[in-house]
Design a protein around this motif. Structure first.
Motif: not given
Length: 484
Positions: A219-220, A267-269, A274-276
């Protein structure tokens, strides 16, 4: 202890060591030969007694691999759990008619001692015997019997060693199966994480370090080999969601109540997501030791939900907000105006000559006119503060917030009346439309949504009756409705 219960315990102990019907083993065979040699008999055996038979784990001399339990000398040792010595079985009334005395192997001398197995609670249970036998009568010495007892201790040690090895093998197999099960669950969890775009995390409160599953790294958009960026974790949440997340974590630490929230994420990129996120406290001996939780990438779902929400609130033809969206916002602003004592206005717009465009140039030309009207309602002088919507057909509305003064609204309306004049062409024919505007202020007496829309409608139709392409404002005075 009752005999039947004692018998059940002996049979259970015998079954647990799994020694019955196993191949010969040199250690047991050597022990039987030693008993035969030391006591100078023609036969010796290490015997196990089950419910129906005696079976020889090791034997020397003319002994069958197994016999029935009933007439067996060893069965008496097994049942009484005591040493048995018979000097001449042919003269002993207990055994003179025994088939093993009158027939092969023609037993005359017998000496047997119990062989026991140790239980988990430390007690010992008889499972068989160590015995020596001969075709000739003899009188054993005490030294002979002592040797037999000592050799029985060695036999018990062999049984115990085998039981320990068996338990170790069983434990090793259990561990192997457990490891395989954990590895299978780990693979399944990783598959589930990939399918659900999800990962799990754990933050150690004492060490202040965080651990991530592979799904969290994905995810990151970070490589697993790089490790968890413990000092930078919160940097992936832009404000204000970063503060919301931290506040939720503090509440969980203080109250123990878990939480779940949705947040923006980068993210790192540099990709927006959108995250839960979910979080709860991990306890050890009643004390918090860690925070554990999940993070899931819900970008696709969130985008779809927003698109569906936008579609539900947007007019498909003009891409302006629709009637439902306008009514919802109007009620919100009316509530705020009532609370703060501020004012707002509603502009109802009806197009003049629109039916003529459809009749003369066709519905496609009419649709194009509506789109051009929508573009005019998106002009900067309106978008800075006002909210425009299509109510349906050739009807539009504009919500003017309290930040726009009445004097400023006059200028906006004059500009809007000019912009609403549109000429349409097609097939060598020309048609034009204009807009008539009815204006109502919320400050003109008690006002709810229906009231202010009705007042704007009264002003609109008064303007149409007086002169199309103009604007009228509703006023309330001395209980009479006035426009001007």
């Amino acid at each position: 202890m009752p005999d039947d219960l004692r018998e059940a315990l002996r049979q259970k102990a015998l079954a647990e060591i799994a020694l019955l019907d196993t191949p010969p083993e040199r250690e047991f065979d050597a022990l039987a030969r030693m008993a035969q040699r030391v006591l100078g008999t023609s036969m010796a055996s290490i015997t196990l007694i089950d419910a129906e038979r005696q079976w020889f784990k090791a034997r020397c001399g003319p002994l069958a691999p197994q016999t029935a339990r009933g007439p067996a000398f060893c069965a008496i040792v097994f049942e009484t759990e005591a040493r048995l010595t018979v000097e001449d079985a042919s003269r002993d009334p207990r055994f003179s008619a025994n088939p093993f005395v009158v027939g092969a192997p023609h037993i005359r001398f017998y000496a047997g001692v119990p062989v026991r197995a140790r239980q988990a609670d430390g007690s010992a249970v008889t499972i068989g015997t160590l015995c020596v036998l001969d075709e000739k009568p003899r009188e054993p010495t005490q030294a002979d019997l002592d040797v037999l007892m000592e050799l029985a201790c060695v036999a018990e040690a062999l049984v115990e060693a085998r039981a320990v090895a068996l338990r170790a093998a069983a434990n090793a197999e259990d561990r192997r199966l457990a490891v395989e099960g954990l590895e299978r669950e780990r693979r399944q969890l990783k598959q589930a994480e990939r399918m659900a775009d999800m990962g799990s995390w754990r933050h150690d409160l004492e060490q202040q370090k965080t651990m991530w599953s592979d799904g969290v790294f994905a995810i990151h958009e970070l490589p697993i080999a790089a490790g968890v960026p413990n000092g930078e974790i919160m940097n992936y949440f832009p404000e204000p969601d970063r503060g919301v997340f931290l506040d939720a974590v503090m509440r969980t630490l203080e109250t123990g109540e878990p939480f779940e929230l949705d947040a923006d994420f980068v993210t790192a990129k540099g990709n927006a997501r959108r995250v839960r996120c979910s979080c709860e406290v991990e306890l050890s001996q009643g004390k918090p030791v860690a925070l554990i939780g999940l993070i899931q990438d819900i970008t696709g779902r969130h985008t779809m939900e927003q698109d569906l929400l936008r579609m539900a609130r947007t007019d498909d033809l003009t891409q302006l907000p629709n009637r439902a969206a306008f009514y919802r916002l109007l009620e919100t602003h009316l509530g705020e105006a009532h609370t703060t004592g501020s004012d707002l206005a509603v502009l109802l717009i009806d197009l003049d000559g629109f039916k003529g465009v459809n009749d003369a140039l066709g519905h496609a030309a009419g649709d194009e006119v509506l789109r051009r009207i929508a573009d005019r309602l998106r002009s900067p002088y309106l978008q800075e503060a006002c909210f425009a919507a299509r109510l349906g057909g050739d009807e539009f509305a504009v919500l003017v917030p309290s930040t726009v003064a009445r004097s400023e609204l006059d200028r906006i309306v004059r500009r809007l009346l000019r912009d609403l004049h549109i000429v349409a062409e097609g097939g060598g024919r020309i048609a034009s439309v204009s807009g008539t505007i009815g204006i109502a202020w919320a400050g003109e007496g008690p006002c709810d949504r229906e009231t202010i829309l009705r007042r704007a409608d009264v002003a609109l139709y008064e303007a149409k009756r007086t002169r199309k392409g103009t604007a009228q404002t509703y006023r309330e005075a001395s209980g009479q409705r006035l426009v001007g």
